[in-house]
Motif scaffolding. Structure first.
Motif, PDB file in Angstrom:
ATOM      1  N   THR A  28       0.823  -1.206   0.000  1.00 25.85           N
ATOM      2  CA  THR A  28       0.000   0.000   0.000  1.00 25.85           C
ATOM      3  C   THR A  28       0.861   1.261   0.000  1.00 25.85           C
ATOM      4  OG1 THR A  28      -1.736  -1.189   1.208  1.00 25.85           O
ATOM      5  CG2 THR A  28      -1.840   1.224   1.193  1.00 25.85           C
ATOM      6  N   LEU A  29       1.836   1.310   0.917  1.00 24.22           N
ATOM      7  CA  LEU A  29       2.682   2.495   0.996  1.00 24.22           C
ATOM      8  C   LEU A  29       3.555   2.647  -0.250  1.00 24.22           C
ATOM      9  CD1 LEU A  29       3.849   2.742   4.711  1.00 24.22           C
ATOM     10  CD2 LEU A  29       2.081   4.014   3.525  1.00 24.22           C
ATOM     11  N   GLY A  30       4.029   1.531  -0.787  1.00 28.45           N
ATOM     12  CA  GLY A  30       4.810   1.608  -2.018  1.00 28.45           C
ATOM     13  C   GLY A  30       3.996   2.178  -3.166  1.00 28.45           C
ATOM     14  N   GLY A  31       2.733   1.745  -3.282  1.00 34.57           N
ATOM     15  CA  GLY A  31       1.872   2.282  -4.322  1.00 34.57           C
ATOM     16  C   GLY A  31       1.559   3.750  -4.113  1.00 34.57           C
ATOM     17  N   LEU A  32       1.291   4.133  -2.850  1.00 37.84           N
ATOM     18  CA  LEU A  32       1.010   5.534  -2.552  1.00 37.84           C
ATOM     19  C   LEU A  32       2.240   6.411  -2.803  1.00 37.84           C
ATOM     20  CD1 LEU A  32      -1.116   5.229   0.713  1.00 37.84           C
ATOM     21  CD2 LEU A  32      -1.917   5.819  -1.568  1.00 37.84           C
ATOM     22  N   LEU A  33       3.407   5.884  -2.454  1.00 37.32           N
ATOM     23  CA  LEU A  33       4.634   6.630  -2.700  1.00 37.32           C
ATOM     24  C   LEU A  33       4.855   6.830  -4.191  1.00 37.32           C
ATOM     25  CD1 LEU A  33       7.221   7.921  -1.566  1.00 37.32           C
ATOM     26  CD2 LEU A  33       8.293   5.656  -1.662  1.00 37.32           C
ATOM     27  N   LEU A  34       4.577   5.806  -4.970  1.00 37.58           N
ATOM     28  CA  LEU A  34       4.727   5.914  -6.425  1.00 37.58           C
ATOM     29  C   LEU A  34       3.797   6.984  -6.985  1.00 37.58           C
ATOM     30  CD1 LEU A  34       6.150   4.682  -8.889  1.00 37.58           C
ATOM     31  CD2 LEU A  34       4.292   3.017  -9.026  1.00 37.58           C
ATOM     32  N   ILE A  35       2.544   7.000  -6.517  1.00 36.66           N
ATOM     33  CA  ILE A  35       1.588   8.009  -6.976  1.00 36.66           C
ATOM     34  C   ILE A  35       2.031   9.403  -6.540  1.00 36.66           C
ATOM     35  CG2 ILE A  35      -0.784   8.824  -6.721  1.00 36.66           C
ATOM     36  CD1 ILE A  35      -1.616   5.882  -6.439  1.00 36.66           C
ATOM     37  N   ASP A  36       2.503   9.513  -5.293  1.00 42.02           N
ATOM     38  CA  ASP A  36       2.923  10.813  -4.763  1.00 42.02           C
ATOM     39  C   ASP A  36       4.097  11.382  -5.557  1.00 42.02           C
ATOM     40  OD1 ASP A  36       2.822  12.865  -2.537  1.00 42.02           O
ATOM     41  OD2 ASP A  36       4.850  12.128  -2.237  1.00 42.02           O
ATOM     42  N   ILE A  37       5.070  10.536  -5.877  1.00 40.95           N
ATOM     43  CA  ILE A  37       6.236  11.010  -6.612  1.00 40.95           C
ATOM     44  C   ILE A  37       5.849  11.442  -8.026  1.00 40.95           C
ATOM     45  CG2 ILE A  37       8.428  10.279  -7.627  1.00 40.95           C
ATOM     46  CD1 ILE A  37       8.871   8.588  -5.130  1.00 40.95           C
ATOM     47  N   VAL A  38       4.990  10.670  -8.673  1.00 38.44           N
ATOM     48  CA  VAL A  38       4.558  11.030 -10.027  1.00 38.44           C
ATOM     49  C   VAL A  38       3.804  12.357 -10.012  1.00 38.44           C
ATOM     50  CG1 VAL A  38       3.058  10.354 -11.935  1.00 38.44           C
ATOM     51  CG2 VAL A  38       4.550   8.660 -10.857  1.00 38.44           C
ATOM     52  N   GLN A  39       2.957  12.561  -8.996  1.00 36.52           N
ATOM     53  CA  GLN A  39       2.231  13.836  -8.899  1.00 36.52           C
ATOM     54  C   GLN A  39       3.182  15.006  -8.666  1.00 36.52           C
ATOM     55  OE1 GLN A  39      -0.686  13.104  -5.830  1.00 36.52           O
ATOM     56  NE2 GLN A  39      -2.222  12.396  -7.291  1.00 36.52           N
ATOM     57  N   ARG A  40       4.161  14.812  -7.771  1.00 35.84           N
ATOM     58  CA  ARG A  40       5.138  15.878  -7.532  1.00 35.84           C
ATOM     59  C   ARG A  40       5.987  16.131  -8.777  1.00 35.84           C
ATOM     60  NH1 ARG A  40       5.693  17.146  -2.033  1.00 35.84           N
ATOM     61  NH2 ARG A  40       4.624  15.675  -0.655  1.00 35.84           N
ATOM     62  N   TRP A  41       6.291  15.076  -9.509  1.00 36.10           N
ATOM     63  CA  TRP A  41       7.069  15.203 -10.733  1.00 36.10           C
ATOM     64  C   TRP A  41       6.339  16.083 -11.744  1.00 36.10           C
ATOM     65  CZ3 TRP A  41       9.525  10.337 -13.474  1.00 36.10           C
ATOM     66  CH2 TRP A  41      10.514  10.780 -14.362  1.00 36.10           C
ATOM     67  N   SER A  42       5.011  15.938 -11.820  1.00 37.32           N
ATOM     68  CA  SER A  42       4.238  16.738 -12.766  1.00 37.32           C
ATOM     69  C   SER A  42       4.238  18.219 -12.399  1.00 37.32           C
ATOM     70  CB  SER A  42       2.792  16.219 -12.834  1.00 37.32           C
ATOM     71  OG  SER A  42       2.113  16.450 -11.603  1.00 37.32           O
ATOM     72  N   GLN A  43       4.584  18.554 -11.148  1.00 40.59           N
ATOM     73  CA  GLN A  43       4.616  19.948 -10.697  1.00 40.59           C
ATOM     74  C   GLN A  43       6.047  20.411 -10.383  1.00 40.59           C
ATOM     75  OE1 GLN A  43       1.908  21.961 -10.512  1.00 40.59           O
ATOM     76  NE2 GLN A  43       0.619  20.312 -11.315  1.00 40.59           N
ATOM     77  N   TRP A  44       7.016  19.781 -11.001  1.00 42.63           N
ATOM     78  CA  TRP A  44       8.402  20.059 -10.635  1.00 42.63           C
ATOM     79  C   TRP A  44       8.784  21.519 -10.890  1.00 42.63           C
ATOM     80  CZ3 TRP A  44      12.156  21.899 -13.937  1.00 42.63           C
ATOM     81  CH2 TRP A  44      11.833  21.895 -15.294  1.00 42.63           C
ATOM     82  N   ALA A  45       8.283  22.118 -11.949  1.00 43.93           N
ATOM     83  CA  ALA A  45       8.672  23.494 -12.280  1.00 43.93           C
ATOM     84  C   ALA A  45       8.209  24.480 -11.219  1.00 43.93           C
ATOM     85  CB  ALA A  45       8.101  23.880 -13.642  1.00 43.93           C
ATOM     86  N   VAL A  46       7.059  24.226 -10.613  1.00 45.67           N
ATOM     87  CA  VAL A  46       6.522  25.126  -9.602  1.00 45.67           C
ATOM     88  C   VAL A  46       7.128  24.853  -8.236  1.00 45.67           C
ATOM     89  CG1 VAL A  46       4.413  25.863  -8.422  1.00 45.67           C
ATOM     90  CG2 VAL A  46       4.370  25.406 -10.874  1.00 45.67           C
ATOM     91  N   GLN A  47       7.293  23.575  -7.890  1.00 44.42           N
ATOM     92  CA  GLN A  47       7.651  23.220  -6.524  1.00 44.42           C
ATOM     93  C   GLN A  47       9.143  23.020  -6.291  1.00 44.42           C
ATOM     94  OE1 GLN A  47       5.347  19.914  -5.075  1.00 44.42           O
ATOM     95  NE2 GLN A  47       3.397  20.820  -5.626  1.00 44.42           N
TER      96      GLN A  47
END
Length: 221
Positions: A28-47
């Motif tokens: 569960t945590l591995g899947g959530l971490l994967l989703i979290d990283i992909v979401q942060r990756w999509s906002q890399w220019a801002v964050q």
């Protein structure tokens, strides 16, 4: 007359963990971490970039805590940032699948802490909870079941952990109890934390270079 097996004392039952629960927690945590990283990756220019809301200079001057560490503060070019996010995505996948679980857990924890300390302005209590669970999981054998390590026959041992059942599915661990207490304390702190309603947003002590008109996405810039 056959004698019944002595019952386990209550204080030892407090230390018991089911290996299947640990494996499910890892998945569960591995899947959530994967989703979290992909979401942060999509906002890399801002964050996470020098053109975002928190460049490294203001971060180190106005926000940084000397007790923090972040490997993300040493990268600034877009290619370097994409490389870091790609590497963390691979680490999260290894954790979820249970491939070299101990190392994957350590790298996931270091990577997550680095991302969070790179831009603490976008964090909440859930991020702190995520870091703490990953930290305690460093010391638990949550790759012993339903993992590529288990399929390959690689042992997953941990400190202060002993087998409690003949079926091999029950463990006794002081660190497992620490994880459960951490989860309970975090839930209690979230439930009792005061919520400030109607407060104006805090002004940044610098002007972000990356500014987009309201309602305009990054892909339209």
């Amino acid at each position: 007359m056959p004698t019944s097996a002595p019952s386990t004392p209550w204080y030892l039952r407090l230390l018991e963990l089911d290996v299947r629960s640990l494996a499910l927690l890892r998945l569960t945590l591995g899947g959530l971490l994967l989703i979290d990283i992909v979401q942060r990756w999509s906002q890399w220019a801002v964050q996470d970039s020098e053109l975002g809301v928190l460049p490294r200079a203001p971060l180190l001057k106005s926000v940084w805590n000397p007790a923090w560490f972040s490997l993300a503060t040493v990268v600034s070019r877009p290619t370097e940032i994409h490389f870091v996010f790609g590497l963390l995505t691979l680490v999260a996948a290894c954790l979820m699948l249970g491939w070299h679980t101990r190392w994957a857990t350590f790298l996931a924890w270091v990577g997550l802490v680095s991302l969070h300390n790179r831009n603490p302005l976008v964090l909440d209590l859930g991020d702190a909870y995520f870091r703490m669970v990953l930290f305690w999981a460093l010391f638990l054998p949550w790759g012993r079941l339903w993992s590529l390590d288990a399929r390959a026959g690689r042992p997953d041992r941990s400190l202060l952990t002993a087998q409690a059942g003949a079926d091999g599915l029950t463990l006794r661990s002081l660190l497992g109890l620490a994880l459960l207490l951490q989860v309970a304390l975090m839930a209690q702190s979230i439930a009792t934390a005061p919520v400030a309603l109607g407060q104006p947003p805090q002004q940044l002590p610098w002007t972000p270079v990356f500014q987009e008109p309201p309602g305009k996405s990054l892909t339209e810039a």
